[in-house]
Design an enzyme around this catalytic site. Structure first.
Site, mmCIF file in Angstrom:
data_model
loop_
_atom_site.group_PDB
_atom_site.id
_atom_site.type_symbol
_atom_site.label_atom_id
_atom_site.label_comp_id
_atom_site.label_asym_id
_atom_site.label_seq_id
_atom_site.Cartn_x
_atom_site.Cartn_y
_atom_site.Cartn_z
ATOM 1 N N CYS A 117 0.755 -1.257 0.029
ATOM 2 C CA CYS A 117 -0.012 0.055 -0.046
ATOM 3 C C CYS A 117 0.776 1.351 0.065
ATOM 4 O O CYS A 117 0.453 2.403 -0.458
ATOM 5 C CB CYS A 117 -1.047 0.126 1.230
ATOM 6 S SG CYS A 117 -0.085 -0.103 2.698
ATOM 7 N N HIS A 450 -1.322 1.350 7.301
ATOM 8 C CA HIS A 450 -1.887 1.508 6.227
ATOM 9 C C HIS A 450 -1.827 2.883 5.455
ATOM 10 O O HIS A 450 -2.054 3.700 5.907
ATOM 11 C CB HIS A 450 -3.372 0.990 5.986
ATOM 12 C CG HIS A 450 -3.900 0.767 4.818
ATOM 13 N ND1 HIS A 450 -3.561 -0.257 3.857
ATOM 14 C CD2 HIS A 450 -4.935 1.281 4.186
ATOM 15 C CE1 HIS A 450 -4.017 -0.043 2.687
ATOM 16 N NE2 HIS A 450 -4.975 0.726 2.882
#
Length: 516
Positions: A117, A450
């Site tokens: 990510c 994230h």
């Protein structure tokens, strides 16, 4: 009858027949037929012929207009031209046809290939910078030579091909070639956890790798990458303990600015806004040897930008290394500062540039204010009181156009000089940058959590794309401004700003408004 030229934006009307015995209104009717600019919006300027704009009561025969004279026209057209081709709706086109027509298929995301990510969010931000796209295209046809085994061309080419796939797809793609190249040439991004899975990486470290490769590739093909994303910094050191010591000035290249945040080892000052963090980074003190004193002394450090790029990257310094001497392994911890830091939608860079750039920006701001005042006070436009017309106030670096604008403002021509940023930015740039994309992070450490990419759909647009790996959704500017941090929420880590075009908004005035 004489043949003249009329320059309107980027269009040049050649061999325009002008009857000097006619009045100005007749000439403006001719201009209307050529350009579609209504008579009440026409602002016609003639270098060395008259001051300001051409008035309706001027006598053309007394203005010394000769064969080949070039006049400058400013104003926007509102003539609707009948389409000559059959209209085809975007919804009926295939993804490939949309791409060929320049329709940006921004709804496509990137599959996560094991804690990637950090990579997906960053390249989605870079993807929407057209200058970077043009640069990368040149890597697609170049031959890979022996010295390219060091990643330069393979990284750029695989990144460009990844962007091409995103442009021609309406579903998420798998960036396996690019991820493989990154992990092959930069082993730190192929580290695995004890369970065998790929470890999370720092988006800022990945961004540095990409920018370094783009810069090296640009040097190879003779392109100045620093115009796009590079920042030249001017650091001036002055000794705080003696005035006899000569100042030390040095220059360095940087790919980003730093917003320092309270909580790290560098400062105990509370920072609540991006501008405060930038000032803390640009101004400070350092210890350095003094030739006059013959020992180390305290020096004041002042860092300013001496060259501005089209795009600015700002890193929010949220991560810092904390020593853990009491732990058995003494390895230390990489900690995150969760403090909320607000940031502006439009960033004024004036306070962070050197004196040369400040002088140029100040001149442009004064000229813009004069132009706005002149247009607003003219009261020549009549229409709905609530409607607006957008006028180009001179983003062209053409000296003739800039001199014509200077004449319209009653300024002597010699006051216009080329700006210190050359052709890198518009001649009338005023130092404002508009936020265009963000890489956010959610979690307590750069090695976990994230990352998400947020990209504005166009300059000034209220609509943004949220790139959460393969999941793409639409959000608004108000959602972006919430990425200031605080707690376990998505918070801005890398912020990208694009230079803001200068446009003057001119409100139409009704007769009732004018009488008031």
């Amino acid at each position: 009858m004489v043949l003249i030229k009329v320059k309107w934006n980027k269009i040049l009307f050649d061999n325009v027949e002008l009857d000097l015995s006619q009045n100005v209104i007749k000439f403006k009717e001719l201009i209307l037929n050529l350009s579609g600019v209504p008579i009440d919006r026409q602002k016609i300027m003639g270098k060395g012929l008259w001051t300001g704009i051409l008035k309706d009561d001027f006598n053309l025969s007394k203005l010394n207009i000769k064969e080949g004279t070039t006049l400058t026209l400013m104003g926007t057209a509102d003539v609707v031209i009948k389409p000559t081709e059959t209209i085809q709706f975007i919804e009926d086109l295939s993804a490939t046809e949309k791409s060929q027509l320049g329709v940006d298929l921004v709804s496509s995301g990137l599959a996560n290939l094991g804690n990637t990510c950090y990579l997906n969010s960053t390249i989605q931000c870079i993807r929407h910078m057209p200058e970077i796209r043009e640069l990368l295209k040149q890597s697609e046809t170049m031959q890979i030579e022996a010295h390219d085994a060091e990643a330069l061309l393979p990284i750029c080419r695989s990144l460009s091909l990844t962007f091409n796939k995103l442009d021609t797809s309406e579903v998420a793609i798998t960036p396996i070639e690019f991820v493989f190249a990154i992990r092959r040439f930069f082993p730190q991004f192929s580290e695995r956890a004890s369970n065998g899975s790929f470890m999370q990486q720092d988006a800022e470290e990945f961004y540095n790798i990409v920018i370094q490769n783009l810069n090296n590739f640009s040097e190879r093909i003779g392109v100045d990458f620093k115009k796009l994303l590079g920042i030249q910094l001017e650091e001036k050191l002055t000794c705080a303990e003696t005035e006899s010591e000569a100042p030390v000035v040095r220059y360095e290249f940087s790919s980003k600015l730093i917003c320092v945040i309270q909580g790290g080892v560098t400062t105990t000052t509370n920072i609540d806004h991006l501008n405060d963090g930038l000032k803390l980074w640009t101004d400070g003190t350092t210890e350095k040897f003094s030739e006059i004193l013959g020992r180390n002394a305290l020096w004041n450090r002042k860092t300013r930008i001496s060259r501005l790029p089209k795009h600015l990257c700002i890193q929010f310094m949220r991560f810092f290394w904390k020593e853990t001497p009491d732990n058995a392994d003494h390895r230390g911890l990489k900690c995150k500062i969760l403090r909320p830091i607000t940031f502006p939608e439009v960033l004024d860079i004036y306070d962070y540039v050197n004196e040369e750039l400040q002088a140029a920006l100040k001149l442009n701001r004064e000229r813009e204010d004069k132009l706005v005042h002149k247009l607003l006070s003219s009261g020549s436009n009549t229409s709905s009181a609530n409607s607006m017309e957008v006028e180009d106030s001179g983003t062209n670096n053409d000296p003739e156009l800039q001199n014509a604008i200077a004449l319209s403002l009653g300024e002597p021509v010699e006051t216009y000089v080329p700006p210190p940023w050359g052709d890198n930015l518009p001649a009338n740039f005023t130092g404002l940058y508009e936020i265009e994309s963000i890489v956010s992070h959610k979690g307590r450490s750069s090695d976990s959590g994230h990352y998400i990419g947020w990209v504005r759909q166009g300059p000034g647009s209220d609509l943004w794309w949220k790139y959460d790996d393969d999941k793409v959704s639409q959000v608004h500017t108000v959602d972006i401004m919430k990425l200031k941090g605080g707690g376990d929420h998505d918070m801005s880590y890398l912020a990208f700003y694009r230079y803001r075009d200068v446009q003057v908004l001119i409100p139409f005035k009704s007769e009732e408004d004018i009488s008031k």
